[in-house]
Design a protein around this motif. Sequence first.
Motif, PDB file in Angstrom:
ATOM      1  N   GLN A   1       0.849  -1.190   0.000  1.00 20.79           N
ATOM      2  CA  GLN A   1       0.000   0.000   0.000  1.00 20.79           C
ATOM      3  C   GLN A   1       0.886   1.243   0.000  1.00 20.79           C
ATOM      4  OE1 GLN A   1      -3.113  -0.285  -0.396  1.00 20.79           O
ATOM      5  NE2 GLN A   1      -3.944   1.740  -0.001  1.00 20.79           N
ATOM      6  N   VAL A   2       0.436   2.237  -0.722  1.00 24.05           N
ATOM      7  CA  VAL A   2       1.176   3.489  -0.834  1.00 24.05           C
ATOM      8  C   VAL A   2       0.301   4.625  -0.320  1.00 24.05           C
ATOM      9  CG1 VAL A   2       2.264   5.113  -2.417  1.00 24.05           C
ATOM     10  CG2 VAL A   2       2.475   2.657  -2.823  1.00 24.05           C
ATOM     11  N   GLN A   3       0.891   5.482   0.475  1.00 29.41           N
ATOM     12  CA  GLN A   3       0.194   6.671   0.948  1.00 29.41           C
ATOM     13  C   GLN A   3       0.846   7.893   0.314  1.00 29.41           C
ATOM     14  OE1 GLN A   3       1.433   4.374   3.506  1.00 29.41           O
ATOM     15  NE2 GLN A   3      -0.474   3.321   3.056  1.00 29.41           N
ATOM     16  N   LEU A   4       0.002   8.815  -0.118  1.00 26.06           N
ATOM     17  CA  LEU A   4       0.478  10.005  -0.828  1.00 26.06           C
ATOM     18  C   LEU A   4      -0.097  11.251  -0.176  1.00 26.06           C
ATOM     19  CD1 LEU A   4      -0.193   8.671  -4.435  1.00 26.06           C
ATOM     20  CD2 LEU A   4       1.971   8.605  -3.199  1.00 26.06           C
ATOM     21  N   VAL A   5       0.762  12.218   0.059  1.00 25.05           N
ATOM     22  CA  VAL A   5       0.320  13.472   0.665  1.00 25.05           C
ATOM     23  C   VAL A   5       0.876  14.630  -0.150  1.00 25.05           C
ATOM     24  CG1 VAL A   5       0.316  14.933   2.708  1.00 25.05           C
ATOM     25  CG2 VAL A   5       0.223  12.433   2.954  1.00 25.05           C
ATOM     26  N   GLU A   6      -0.031  15.425  -0.732  1.00 29.96           N
ATOM     27  CA  GLU A   6       0.388  16.587  -1.508  1.00 29.96           C
ATOM     28  C   GLU A   6       0.485  17.817  -0.615  1.00 29.96           C
ATOM     29  OE1 GLU A   6      -2.703  14.366  -4.136  1.00 29.96           O
ATOM     30  OE2 GLU A   6      -2.467  14.953  -2.044  1.00 29.96           O
ATOM     31  N   SER A   7       1.310  18.742  -1.051  1.00 27.40           N
ATOM     32  CA  SER A   7       1.418  20.027  -0.360  1.00 27.40           C
ATOM     33  C   SER A   7       1.944  21.059  -1.340  1.00 27.40           C
ATOM     34  CB  SER A   7       2.346  19.937   0.852  1.00 27.40           C
ATOM     35  OG  SER A   7       3.651  19.570   0.448  1.00 27.40           O
ATOM     36  N   GLY A   8       1.833  22.327  -0.958  1.00 26.88           N
ATOM     37  CA  GLY A   8       2.409  23.396  -1.763  1.00 26.88           C
ATOM     38  C   GLY A   8       1.420  24.225  -2.550  1.00 26.88           C
ATOM     39  N   GLY A   9       0.139  23.859  -2.511  1.00 31.64           N
ATOM     40  CA  GLY A   9      -0.843  24.645  -3.225  1.00 31.64           C
ATOM     41  C   GLY A   9      -1.079  25.995  -2.560  1.00 31.64           C
ATOM     42  N   GLY A  10      -1.834  26.845  -3.250  1.00 29.12           N
ATOM     43  CA  GLY A  10      -2.134  28.143  -2.684  1.00 29.12           C
ATOM     44  C   GLY A  10      -2.733  29.070  -3.712  1.00 29.12           C
ATOM     45  N   LEU A  11      -2.832  30.337  -3.317  1.00 32.00           N
ATOM     46  CA  LEU A  11      -3.377  31.383  -4.177  1.00 32.00           C
ATOM     47  C   LEU A  11      -2.221  32.240  -4.686  1.00 32.00           C
ATOM     48  CD1 LEU A  11      -5.669  33.149  -5.322  1.00 32.00           C
ATOM     49  CD2 LEU A  11      -5.714  34.331  -3.101  1.00 32.00           C
ATOM     50  N   VAL A  12      -2.117  32.342  -6.008  1.00 32.98           N
ATOM     51  CA  VAL A  12      -1.061  33.141  -6.621  1.00 32.98           C
ATOM     52  C   VAL A  12      -1.642  33.981  -7.738  1.00 32.98           C
ATOM     53  CG1 VAL A  12       0.763  31.482  -6.055  1.00 32.98           C
ATOM     54  CG2 VAL A  12      -0.440  31.317  -8.252  1.00 32.98           C
ATOM     55  N   GLN A  13      -0.843  34.922  -8.201  1.00 29.19           N
ATOM     56  CA  GLN A  13      -1.271  35.756  -9.310  1.00 29.19           C
ATOM     57  C   GLN A  13      -0.779  35.182 -10.637  1.00 29.19           C
ATOM     58  OE1 GLN A  13       0.193  39.702  -8.339  1.00 29.19           O
ATOM     59  NE2 GLN A  13      -1.706  40.200  -7.252  1.00 29.19           N
ATOM     60  N   THR A  14      -1.408  35.620 -11.702  1.00 34.12           N
ATOM     61  CA  THR A  14      -0.988  35.213 -13.043  1.00 34.12           C
ATOM     62  C   THR A  14       0.493  35.502 -13.236  1.00 34.12           C
ATOM     63  OG1 THR A  14      -3.182  35.588 -13.961  1.00 34.12           O
ATOM     64  CG2 THR A  14      -1.344  35.608 -15.490  1.00 34.12           C
ATOM     65  N   GLY A  15       1.186  34.519 -13.801  1.00 29.99           N
ATOM     66  CA  GLY A  15       2.604  34.657 -14.058  1.00 29.99           C
ATOM     67  C   GLY A  15       3.503  34.135 -12.964  1.00 29.99           C
ATOM     68  N   ALA A  16       2.945  33.817 -11.823  1.00 30.02           N
ATOM     69  CA  ALA A  16       3.734  33.323 -10.695  1.00 30.02           C
ATOM     70  C   ALA A  16       4.108  31.853 -10.893  1.00 30.02           C
ATOM     71  CB  ALA A  16       2.951  33.501  -9.400  1.00 30.02           C
ATOM     72  N   SER A  17       4.930  31.372  -9.989  1.00 32.14           N
ATOM     73  CA  SER A  17       5.346  29.966  -9.986  1.00 32.14           C
ATOM     74  C   SER A  17       4.955  29.323  -8.665  1.00 32.14           C
ATOM     75  CB  SER A  17       6.863  29.848 -10.171  1.00 32.14           C
ATOM     76  OG  SER A  17       7.262  30.340 -11.439  1.00 32.14           O
ATOM     77  N   LEU A  18       4.749  28.029  -8.724  1.00 38.42           N
ATOM     78  CA  LEU A  18       4.490  27.230  -7.531  1.00 38.42           C
ATOM     79  C   LEU A  18       5.175  25.893  -7.722  1.00 38.42           C
ATOM     80  CD1 LEU A  18       0.708  27.467  -6.501  1.00 38.42           C
ATOM     81  CD2 LEU A  18       2.674  28.146  -5.117  1.00 38.42           C
ATOM     82  N   ARG A  19       5.599  25.306  -6.611  1.00 39.89           N
ATOM     83  CA  ARG A  19       6.106  23.944  -6.668  1.00 39.89           C
ATOM     84  C   ARG A  19       5.290  23.088  -5.705  1.00 39.89           C
ATOM     85  NH1 ARG A  19      12.036  21.385  -5.250  1.00 39.89           N
ATOM     86  NH2 ARG A  19      11.338  21.775  -3.118  1.00 39.89           N
ATOM     87  N   LEU A  20       4.630  22.103  -6.259  1.00 40.47           N
ATOM     88  CA  LEU A  20       3.879  21.153  -5.453  1.00 40.47           C
ATOM     89  C   LEU A  20       4.765  19.971  -5.099  1.00 40.47           C
ATOM     90  CD1 LEU A  20       0.478  21.038  -7.387  1.00 40.47           C
ATOM     91  CD2 LEU A  20       1.245  22.654  -5.632  1.00 40.47           C
ATOM     92  N   SER A  21       4.514  19.418  -3.925  1.00 41.40           N
ATOM     93  CA  SER A  21       5.247  18.238  -3.468  1.00 41.40           C
ATOM     94  C   SER A  21       4.271  17.111  -3.206  1.00 41.40           C
ATOM     95  CB  SER A  21       6.027  18.548  -2.194  1.00 41.40           C
ATOM     96  OG  SER A  21       6.970  19.576  -2.409  1.00 41.40           O
ATOM     97  N   CYS A  22       4.743  15.907  -3.408  1.00 43.41           N
ATOM     98  CA  CYS A  22       3.979  14.706  -3.092  1.00 43.41           C
ATOM     99  C   CYS A  22       4.895  13.773  -2.310  1.00 43.41           C
ATOM    100  CB  CYS A  22       3.476  14.026  -4.353  1.00 43.41           C
ATOM    101  SG  CYS A  22       2.662  12.437  -4.058  1.00 43.41           S
ATOM    102  N   GLN A  23       4.589  13.643  -1.032  1.00 45.73           N
ATOM    103  CA  GLN A  23       5.369  12.766  -0.165  1.00 45.73           C
ATOM    104  C   GLN A  23       4.761  11.375  -0.206  1.00 45.73           C
ATOM    105  OE1 GLN A  23       8.223  13.464   2.030  1.00 45.73           O
ATOM    106  NE2 GLN A  23       8.183  11.226   1.848  1.00 45.73           N
TER     107      GLN A  23
END
Length: 120
Positions: A1-23
């Motif tokens: 069995q594998v457990q997955l937890v995402e993080s890093g989302g949020g509210l940003v403006q057009t043109g911005a960058s985000l990095r999501l993680s999946c542990q």
Amino acid sequence: QVQLVESGGGLVQTGASLRLSCQASGRYLTSYTMGWFRQATGKERQFVGAITWSGASTTADSLKGRFTVSRDNRRNTVFLQMDNLKPEDTAVYYCAAKVSGSSREDYKHWGQGTQVTVSS
């Protein structure tokens, strides 16, 4: 069995960058290909990209040049780097894992998702 937890989302403006993680946690993690999907309100879940534990990655054609999937095997973590974000990228982003196969249905393990909102 594998457990997955995402993080890093949020509210940003057009043109911005985000990095999501999946542990990822569990056994035999090197057997799994990790994928990223997204689902906007009222729309079907869409494939974003995927990467094997050996490092072979793929990104949806419509997102190439802006989205990149990578991983850190030592930390059992997969990343989704998103650059030059647009309002149409607003969605819940999910991490998923599969052992084999080439279809969405082959992903048997899913995280809870993380919201990404891009304001104009």
